[in-house]
Design a protein around this motif. Structure first.
Motif, PDB file in Angstrom:
ATOM      1  N   ARG A 104     -10.786  -6.285  -7.290  1.00 60.07           N
ATOM      2  CA  ARG A 104     -10.273  -6.499  -5.693  1.00 60.07           C
ATOM      3  C   ARG A 104     -10.825  -7.113  -4.776  1.00 60.07           C
ATOM      4  NH1 ARG A 104      -6.812  -0.581  -5.332  1.00 60.07           N
ATOM      5  NH2 ARG A 104      -5.916  -0.938  -7.551  1.00 60.07           N
ATOM      6  N   ASP A 158     -13.587  -6.943  -2.572  1.00 63.82           N
ATOM      7  CA  ASP A 158     -13.608  -6.592  -1.171  1.00 63.82           C
ATOM      8  C   ASP A 158     -14.530  -7.467  -0.191  1.00 63.82           C
ATOM      9  OD1 ASP A 158     -13.085  -4.391   0.815  1.00 63.82           O
ATOM     10  OD2 ASP A 158     -15.306  -4.351   1.004  1.00 63.82           O
ATOM     11  N   ARG A 184     -11.952  -9.935   0.848  1.00 64.04           N
ATOM     12  CA  ARG A 184     -11.105  -9.500   1.637  1.00 64.04           C
ATOM     13  C   ARG A 184     -11.706  -9.584   3.083  1.00 64.04           C
ATOM     14  NH1 ARG A 184      -9.661  -3.392  -0.633  1.00 64.04           N
ATOM     15  NH2 ARG A 184      -9.139  -4.050  -2.789  1.00 64.04           N
ATOM     16  N   VAL A 211      -0.204 -10.831   0.368  1.00 60.28           N
ATOM     17  CA  VAL A 211      -1.080  -9.813  -0.232  1.00 60.28           C
ATOM     18  C   VAL A 211      -2.327 -10.371  -1.147  1.00 60.28           C
ATOM     19  CG1 VAL A 211      -0.041  -7.853   0.880  1.00 60.28           C
ATOM     20  CG2 VAL A 211       0.267  -8.442  -1.474  1.00 60.28           C
ATOM     21  N   LEU A 233       1.383  -1.910  -2.629  1.00 61.99           N
ATOM     22  CA  LEU A 233       0.903  -2.492  -1.381  1.00 61.99           C
ATOM     23  C   LEU A 233       2.024  -3.123  -0.908  1.00 61.99           C
ATOM     24  CD1 LEU A 233      -1.702  -3.046  -0.138  1.00 61.99           C
ATOM     25  CD2 LEU A 233      -2.027  -5.088  -1.638  1.00 61.99           C
ATOM     26  N   HIS A 258       3.651  -2.696   3.065  1.00 65.13           N
ATOM     27  CA  HIS A 258       3.637  -3.600   4.216  1.00 65.13           C
ATOM     28  C   HIS A 258       5.193  -3.622   4.687  1.00 65.13           C
ATOM     29  CE1 HIS A 258      -0.315  -5.513   4.502  1.00 65.13           C
ATOM     30  NE2 HIS A 258      -0.443  -5.299   3.122  1.00 65.13           N
ATOM     31  N   LYS A 276      -7.526  -8.419   6.221  1.00 66.13           N
ATOM     32  CA  LYS A 276      -8.424  -7.891   5.081  1.00 66.13           C
ATOM     33  C   LYS A 276      -7.355  -8.382   3.860  1.00 66.13           C
ATOM     34  CE  LYS A 276     -11.242  -4.954   4.304  1.00 66.13           C
ATOM     35  NZ  LYS A 276     -11.988  -3.652   4.243  1.00 66.13           N
ATOM     36  N   TRP A 294      -5.138  -5.685   2.876  1.00 65.87           N
ATOM     37  CA  TRP A 294      -5.353  -4.256   2.774  1.00 65.87           C
ATOM     38  C   TRP A 294      -5.471  -3.512   4.065  1.00 65.87           C
ATOM     39  CZ3 TRP A 294      -5.368  -2.244  -2.353  1.00 65.87           C
ATOM     40  CH2 TRP A 294      -5.250  -3.208  -3.295  1.00 65.87           C
ATOM     41  N   GLN A 295      -4.901  -4.081   4.811  1.00 66.44           N
ATOM     42  CA  GLN A 295      -5.025  -3.558   6.523  1.00 66.44           C
ATOM     43  C   GLN A 295      -4.101  -4.084   7.010  1.00 66.44           C
ATOM     44  OE1 GLN A 295      -9.027  -3.112   7.936  1.00 66.44           O
ATOM     45  NE2 GLN A 295      -8.401  -3.846  10.095  1.00 66.44           N
ATOM     46  N   PHE A 311      -4.121   1.402   7.184  1.00 66.34           N
ATOM     47  CA  PHE A 311      -4.488   1.263   5.979  1.00 66.34           C
ATOM     48  C   PHE A 311      -3.471   1.595   4.944  1.00 66.34           C
ATOM     49  CE2 PHE A 311      -8.184   1.710   8.727  1.00 66.34           C
ATOM     50  CZ  PHE A 311      -8.804   0.621   8.304  1.00 66.34           C
ATOM     51  N   PRO A 312      -3.221   0.999   3.842  1.00 63.86           N
ATOM     52  CA  PRO A 312      -2.366   1.502   2.966  1.00 63.86           C
ATOM     53  C   PRO A 312      -2.299   3.231   2.707  1.00 63.86           C
ATOM     54  CG  PRO A 312      -3.076  -0.721   2.174  1.00 63.86           C
ATOM     55  CD  PRO A 312      -4.006  -0.097   3.554  1.00 63.86           C
TER      56      PRO A 312
END
Length: 288
Positions: free
Chosen positions: A12, A14, A17, A63, A113, A117, A134, A137-138, A149-150
């Motif tokens: 992922r 991060d 992101r 995403v 995800l 959204h 991100k 993811w935000q 946030f999710p």
């Protein structure tokens, strides 16, 4: 224990992101887009379909799912989210049945995800339209500065055991003859063990003791974390909440073995589908 939607192969990333410049770079080159039909997987020969990211089209909300084999992977957010329960998605179930474990894990994360959204385009604090951040993811609100946030909703799902039998129930929306483990959302201010005991008592009138954890599963309909547990009942007397359960019964080990056997005829009930953690929990119980 093999559990559907687990075993995520994506990195992922991060650190990517959080870096807008690096994310912009990922949109170029060999980035791939996961093909979804709404929120259903578009499978081809039993595998997920990936196409060049350019096929997402101009203006698509994307995403970043992560990296796999060093290649950036993305999904596009659909126009609408999904308010329906899991059993309403016959097309998705048919496609998921053909996917291997790795593809199923990727699809589950992407579906959760993308659906989040689609259903959270506006700020819960002030109502202003929000924008992805991100890498998806935000979501940020430019009006009041709120960050969203999710969400992941914890659900306790439990086997209830008494004298070598298991308590299984069915909800009205289940397919005919299907029974499964009881389940319910963990509420604010309670532990998982407390949620298990409360749900079983509320739905079936049974008091539990010795509640313990078995395993968990991300469940993308829309985005739950199923927390599998087992507990013991001293008194098998049932008092069903008919608003929650259409029926509930105690099943013997022999009945469960017959129902779980491939191609079994004459079983007293249909078990939950293999993708559901309830199915895995029943197999785990039979192997104990």
């Amino acid at each position: 224990m093999d559990i559907a939607f687990t075993g995520q192969p994506l990195d992922r990333a991060d650190h990517l992101r959080r870096d807008p410049a690096r994310l912009a770079e990922l949109l170029q080159g060999d980035a791939l887009l996961l093909v979804l039909e709404g929120l259903a997987p578009a499978a081809e020969a039993g595998t997920l379909r990936w196409v060049p990211l350019a096929e997402a089209g101009e203006g698509a909300e994307l995403v970043f799912l992560g990296l796999m084999d060093g290649v950036p992977r993305f999904a596009a957010v659909p126009q609408e989210g999904d308010p329906d329960p899991a059993y309403a998605h016959q097309k998705s179930w048919a496609a998921m049945a053909l996917l291997g474990a790795v593809d199923l894990a990727i699809y589950g994360a992407a579906r959760s995800l993308a659906d989040w959204h689609a259903r959270h385009r506006f700020c819960a604090r002030c109502g202003h339209e929000t924008h992805p951040a991100k890498g998806g993811w935000q979501r940020d609100c430019p009006a009041c500065g709120a960050q969203h946030f999710p969400r992941v909703d914890p659900v306790a799902i439990m086997l209830v055991e008494h004298d070598g039998c298991l308590l299984l129930g069915r909800q009205p929306r289940f397919p005919p003859r299907r029974f499964s483990a009881l389940a319910g959302f963990v509420e604010p201010g309670e532990s998982v063990e407390e949620a298990v005991a409360r749900e079983v008592f509320e739905e079936a009138g049974v008091r539990l003791r010795d509640v313990r954890y078995i395993a968990s599963q991300p469940w993308p309909f829309p985005s739950q974390l199923m927390i599998g547990c087992i507990g013991r009942a001293d008194d098998p007397t049932l008092a069903l909440d008919r608003e929650e359960l259409e029926d509930a019964r105690w099943f013997t080990r022999e009945e469960i073995e017959r129902a779980m056997a491939p191609g079994s005829d004459g079983a007293s009930f249909l078990p939950p589908p293999p993708q559901a953690i309830a199915h895995t929990m029943l197999r785990w119980w039979l192997e104990q």
